[in-house]
Design an enzyme around this catalytic site. Sequence first.
Site, PDB file in Angstrom:
ATOM      1  CB  CYS A  53      -0.941  -0.002   1.201  1.00 37.41           C
ATOM      2  SG  CYS A  53      -2.076  -1.389   1.252  1.00 37.41           S
ATOM      3  CG  HIS A 103      -0.572   3.211   4.242  1.00 40.44           C
ATOM      4  ND1 HIS A 103       0.168   3.226   5.407  1.00 40.44           N
ATOM      5  CD2 HIS A 103      -1.024   1.946   4.118  1.00 40.44           C
ATOM      6  CE1 HIS A 103       0.161   2.022   5.947  1.00 40.44           C
ATOM      7  NE2 HIS A 103      -0.568   1.232   5.193  1.00 40.44           N
TER       8      HIS A 103
END
Length: 506
Positions: A53, A103
């Site tokens: 991610c 993220h």
Amino acid sequence: MARDLPNILLIQADQLKPQLLPGYGGSAVMPNIGRLCEEGVMFANAYCNFPLCAPSRFSMLAGMLPSRVRAFDNGAEFAAATPTMAHYLRLAGYRTALAGKQHFVGPDMLHGFHERLVPELYPTDFHWTPSWEEVRMESNNNSSGVIRSGISSRSMQMDHDDAVLSRSVEWLKQVARSSERQPFFLSVSFTHPHEPYFARREHWDRYRHEDIPMPATPLLPEQERDLHSRRMLAHHGLLEGDIDDSHVRIARHAYYANCSWLDDMVGTLMEVLEVEDLGHDTAIVLTSDHGDMLGERGLWFKKHFFDHAARVPLILHAPGRFAAARRPEPVSLVDLLPTFCDLADIDLADRAPRPPDGLSLLPLCENASAARDRAVLAEITSEGVPSPMFMVRSGCLKLMTGGHAPDLLFDLEADPEERINLAADPESAAALAALRRVADLTWDPGALEAEIRASQRERRLVQAAHGHGPVPVWDALESDPVRASCLRAPDDYNDWAWRGIVPSGP
């Protein structure tokens, strides 16, 4: 600001594999994304630059390979001094906003966006910094992510995506009704169909359970598994949880169902653009940060260069500007920054402090006879490997190398499921040598390994120190009620992700 600059709506899914999508030959029920495929320019061989991610997202935003921005893993800081596509678009006069997970790790939670509409979903500190001295991080996915799957009315990540959609819709309405005529860049980042593999009943019921296809390649006999696959099976504990075919089909059913939910949310955004008269001058770009092995070879989740994990959907939809097309050339997410700058008439050669690693996709969108002959590059430097691993795809060939593992070489045209390793084939020796030269010119594995190990030690020391006394606040929208459902240390991912889930079937 001139009004001929297009608005840009970037829709990013999480862990969405293209093999299931309409337009890519898949059977998932996704009519809205199917429409984007039919009307837009669809890149059939698009890749992330790191099948994980945070590094994938940082790399995409910066237009640089992950290691060039020190995006080594999910606990890596994204430096505030790194120019992103949002910075460039702001310089061109765009109003920029971010809704959903990116993220981000570190004190900067904006990275060029004027505002973010939803707090960061995952830890913003160094809590998830790995150490290559550890066999397995407890915060990582494990076999329970497959065994615990099915139907639920809610989850932490469903709550997140509900907020992302509702706030994105309201933001678009406000922009449409504003007296300021300014182009916008809105990044809408959903966390589905990322596990937990739980879906709402309404989406589950769009599929007959017995029609859900099983993996094309089941778990291979031990002697046939490549070294990195053996590592990933151990890293995620996938041979320890007694996963059987019923678990696999239920998890895959939920994944398909969540693809349909994602499609519903994409449809809502498309409808708002039309209702608010924004559709005619808005370019929609749909992609994902990486794919999902989803049981292929017995593997799940990501962290592999096989196409099921490393390939992503990539669709550019601007019917007023581009004719519908299907492009076969290998491309990657680092191409998006130069593409957006091209759309915004930004001269990157003049403005960029360092040349990006990507190339604009506009020539491939605007000219059916245009061609590209450039290798796609990707990295894995996170937990689960003992040293950096690299991928080079050029034409129909893909090389996986590094990580103290034997090379893997596949011809994706003849062998799309990557079952026949050609690395030891004498007839492929020249091709293997050519791809190795690309890798050798791109990376210095020894220097990169030393840099990563030092970074791991530094971040783990800082994180440990933050446990003594007041913890620095690295967050955005700290008082936002949505933050209550976000993961913050010291909670474990595998506890948090299933919090609130009440299975109700299948």
